[in-house]
Scaffold this motif. Structure first.
Motif, short mmCIF file in Angstrom:
data_model
loop_
_atom_site.label_atom_id
_atom_site.label_comp_id
_atom_site.label_asym_id
_atom_site.label_seq_id
_atom_site.Cartn_x
_atom_site.Cartn_y
_atom_site.Cartn_z
N ARG A 1 -9.88 -37.33 -44.54
CA ARG A 1 -9.56 -37.44 -45.68
C ARG A 1 -8.34 -38.34 -45.82
NH1 ARG A 1 -11.91 -34.62 -49.21
NH2 ARG A 1 -10.31 -34.50 -50.58
N LYS A 2 -8.28 -39.22 -44.64
CA LYS A 2 -6.90 -40.03 -44.82
C LYS A 2 -5.65 -39.68 -44.85
CE LYS A 2 -10.25 -43.37 -45.03
NZ LYS A 2 -10.99 -43.19 -43.80
N PHE A 3 -5.44 -38.33 -44.41
CA PHE A 3 -3.94 -37.80 -44.16
C PHE A 3 -3.29 -38.37 -43.37
CE2 PHE A 3 -1.08 -34.82 -42.51
CZ PHE A 3 -0.47 -34.41 -43.40
N ALA A 4 -2.29 -39.06 -43.80
CA ALA A 4 -1.38 -39.80 -42.78
C ALA A 4 -0.23 -39.31 -42.00
CB ALA A 4 -1.05 -41.01 -43.65
N GLY A 5 0.06 -37.97 -42.45
CA GLY A 5 1.35 -37.40 -41.93
C GLY A 5 0.88 -37.03 -40.40
N ARG B 1 10.34 -29.63 -33.19
CA ARG B 1 9.84 -30.45 -33.34
C ARG B 1 9.25 -30.17 -34.92
NH1 ARG B 1 6.06 -31.36 -28.96
NH2 ARG B 1 7.48 -29.69 -28.08
N ARG B 2 9.00 -31.13 -35.77
CA ARG B 2 8.61 -30.82 -37.24
C ARG B 2 7.41 -31.81 -37.52
NH1 ARG B 2 7.82 -32.81 -42.08
NH2 ARG B 2 7.85 -31.67 -43.78
N TYR B 3 6.20 -30.85 -38.09
CA TYR B 3 5.10 -31.74 -38.44
C TYR B 3 4.81 -31.44 -39.89
CZ TYR B 3 4.54 -31.69 -33.41
OH TYR B 3 4.79 -31.67 -32.09
N ASP B 4 4.03 -32.48 -40.37
CA ASP B 4 3.64 -32.40 -41.61
C ASP B 4 2.95 -31.21 -41.97
OD1 ASP B 4 5.42 -34.28 -42.71
OD2 ASP B 4 3.82 -35.79 -42.06
N VAL B 5 1.72 -31.05 -40.94
CA VAL B 5 0.68 -29.97 -41.07
C VAL B 5 0.90 -29.37 -39.78
CG1 VAL B 5 -1.63 -29.34 -41.21
CG2 VAL B 5 -0.46 -30.95 -43.02
N LEU B 6 1.24 -28.19 -39.48
CA LEU B 6 1.04 -27.59 -38.35
C LEU B 6 0.11 -26.65 -38.32
CD1 LEU B 6 2.60 -26.76 -35.51
CD2 LEU B 6 4.04 -25.21 -36.55
N ILE B 7 -0.98 -26.61 -37.32
CA ILE B 7 -2.04 -25.62 -37.38
C ILE B 7 -1.77 -24.64 -36.28
CG2 ILE B 7 -4.54 -25.60 -37.29
CD1 ILE B 7 -4.66 -28.51 -38.24
#
Ligand SMILES: Cc1cc2nc3c(=O)[nH]c(=O)nc-3n(C[C@H](O)[C@H](O)[C@H](O)COP(=O)(O)OP(=O)(O)OC[C@H]3O[C@@H](n4cnc5c(N)ncnc54)[C@H](O)[C@@H]3O)c2cc1C
Length: 431
Positions: free
Chosen positions: A47-51, A24-30
């Motif tokens: 901060r309204k990050f929508a990804g 799977r791919r994520y815009d932000v992976l932590i």
């Protein structure tokens, strides 16, 4: 306990990466679902990050607070559920996917992908590395015996708690905050506790001498046998379990449980193997960016130039640093580059003593005691070249609150005025 894999939102797109593995791919992976990782996800959504966001952690639990592990979780005054940083519903509602029980073992910066120990691949737009550290282990014989414990995770503490009923004597190796907090809890439980510190004072890495001597005296007054200059040679064994700690010189300190609190080793091997600059941690710039493209690092594992350390590269191990670095990273990923310059602060609870620290006392040249340590309510103000760089406040919350501005402003203040507890610190802020 949370299930091993928890997918709260199927937001990750399917991607093909690696030979035969779909991931799977994520815009932000932590990577790392502790204090810093959790706060990064929280701040991104604030901060309204929508990804898409996923938080991958090797532990089986949802993100939880670590400080109580050596305090009220160890003493059974707080149930684990109260340690959760946020309840499961919070993550679901914000579409933060939490993948537990997965350890990331390699990073491919060119492919923008990471691989977990089970072979699964996850792609990312940006990667935030927030893996904290692993407890530093003893290197001597017997360190692997049953009865020898670290205090880093819930599992560590649960395992130790399960053995306390049959332990009258406990040795704590390491007189840092975690070791001393554990010693305080165990002494209050009625155990015979010995603290073994290799240096000539406790808290030597983090506090001035006066504070060290105060805590040594407090522990002794509570029946803890504090041994300084005590160098461990090995852990003694009986019937396959720890039975004591042998010191250089031959003395054996009897103990059925041995608590090892000798610091952490930053968990950065996969990033360093991928080419990131670093060593004792991964090097980041003022915005949390590593030397690898689109990879940031935050929290205990991040080596950064801290203005409160004179701009020297350091790692800080505190909840404040984890949270504030996470906020800095979330800003950087949402187009608001702001350098990390938060004032360091920290706390420690031992017996009925609440220590609150602001600033970094390392390198101070003068330490001023404010109030009488015998009253168990006092502060120590640290100065460097005449300017306030840090305060340690014991049961003195007002000094902590008011002293912050002295540290942030690096205010020049006369030691005689700082020493007078009748002079409110806020009156000294103007210099
Ligand atoms: C017992 C104890 C008491 C403390 N008391 C205080 C206190 O009183 N005040 C204070 O300010 N600070 C305290 N601290 C320090 C504070 O808890 C840490 O500074 C903070 O947790 C750091 O957050 P972090 O996210 O960087 O790391 P962590 O909270 O350690 O989270 C990192 C997470 O990443 C996971 N991980 C590691 N490698 C991987 C991988 N390859 N793949 C997936 N997951 C991985 C780890 O298992 C862990 O869950 C204490 C710490 C401990 C252990």
């Amino acid at each position: 306990m949370a299930p091993a894999t928890m997918r709260t939102d199927p937001s990750g797109e399917e991607i093909a990466s690696g030979a035969n593995r779909a991931g799977r791919r994520y815009d932000v992976l932590i990577v790392g679902a502790g204090h810093a990782g959790a706060q990064a996800a929280i701040a991104l959504r604030q901060r309204k990050f929508a990804g898409t966001i996923a938080l991958i952690g090797e532990e089986p639990e949802l993100p939880y607070e670590r400080p109580p592990l050596s305090k009220d979780y160890l003493s059974n005054d707080k149930a684990f559920e109260r340690l959760l940083i946020r309840p499961a519903r919070f993550w679901e509602e914000r579409h933060v996917e939490i993948l537990t029980g997965k350890r990331i073992v390699s990073v491919d910066p060119a492919a923008h992908a990471v691989v977990a120990d089970g072979g699964e691949t996850f792609g990312y737009g940006h990667l935030i590395w927030a893996t904290g550290g692993r407890p530093r282990r003893l290197t001597c014989t017997g360190q692997e015996l049953a009865g020898v414990h670290s205090v880093r995770s819930r599992a560590d503490v649960d395992q130790m708690k399960g053995e306390l009923a049959r332990a009258d004597r406990i040795a704590v190796i390491g007189g840092g905050y975690i070791g001393l907090e554990a010693a305080a809890v165990l002494a209050k439980m009625g155990k015979g506790v010995t603290v073994l510190e290799a240096l000539d004072r406790v808290l030597a890495r983090v506090a001035g001498e006066a504070l060290s001597r105060f805590y040594e005296a407090e522990h002794r007054a509570h029946g803890v046998d504090v041994r300084l200059g005590a160098v461990v040679e090995c852990i003694e064994e009986k019937d396959g379990r720890a039975a004591g700690v042998r010191l250089v010189g031959g003395e054996v300190v009897e103990a059925q449980v041995v608590v090892v609190g000798i610091g952490i080793v930053p968990a950065v091997e996969p990033l360093l193997a991928a080419g990131a600059d670093g060593g004792d941690g991964v090097v980041v710039d003022a915005y949390g960016r590593t030397s690898l493209p689109d990879i940031l690092a935050i929290g205990d594992c991040a080596m950064h130039r801290n203005p409160y350390a004179g701009g020297r590269p350091i790692r800080l191990e505190s909840v404040q640093n984890a949270n504030d670095m996470a906020n800095t990273a979330a800003r950087a990923l949402t187009g608001d580059l702001q350098p990390y310059n938060a004032a360091p602060w920290f706390w420690s609870n031992q017996y009925d003593l609440r220590l609150q620290t602001v600033g970094l006392s390392i390198g101070h040249d003068v330490a001023v005691t404010r109030g009488d340590p015998a009253s168990r309510k006092f502060s120590i103000v640290y100065l460097k070249q005449g300017r306030v760089v840090a305060l340690d406040c014991v049961n003195e919350p007002m000094d902590f609150v008011q002293g912050r501005a002295l540290v942030v402003g690096q205010v020049a203040a006369a030691p005689e005025r700082l020493a007078n507890p009748d002079t409110p610190l806020k009156s000294l802020v103007a210099g």
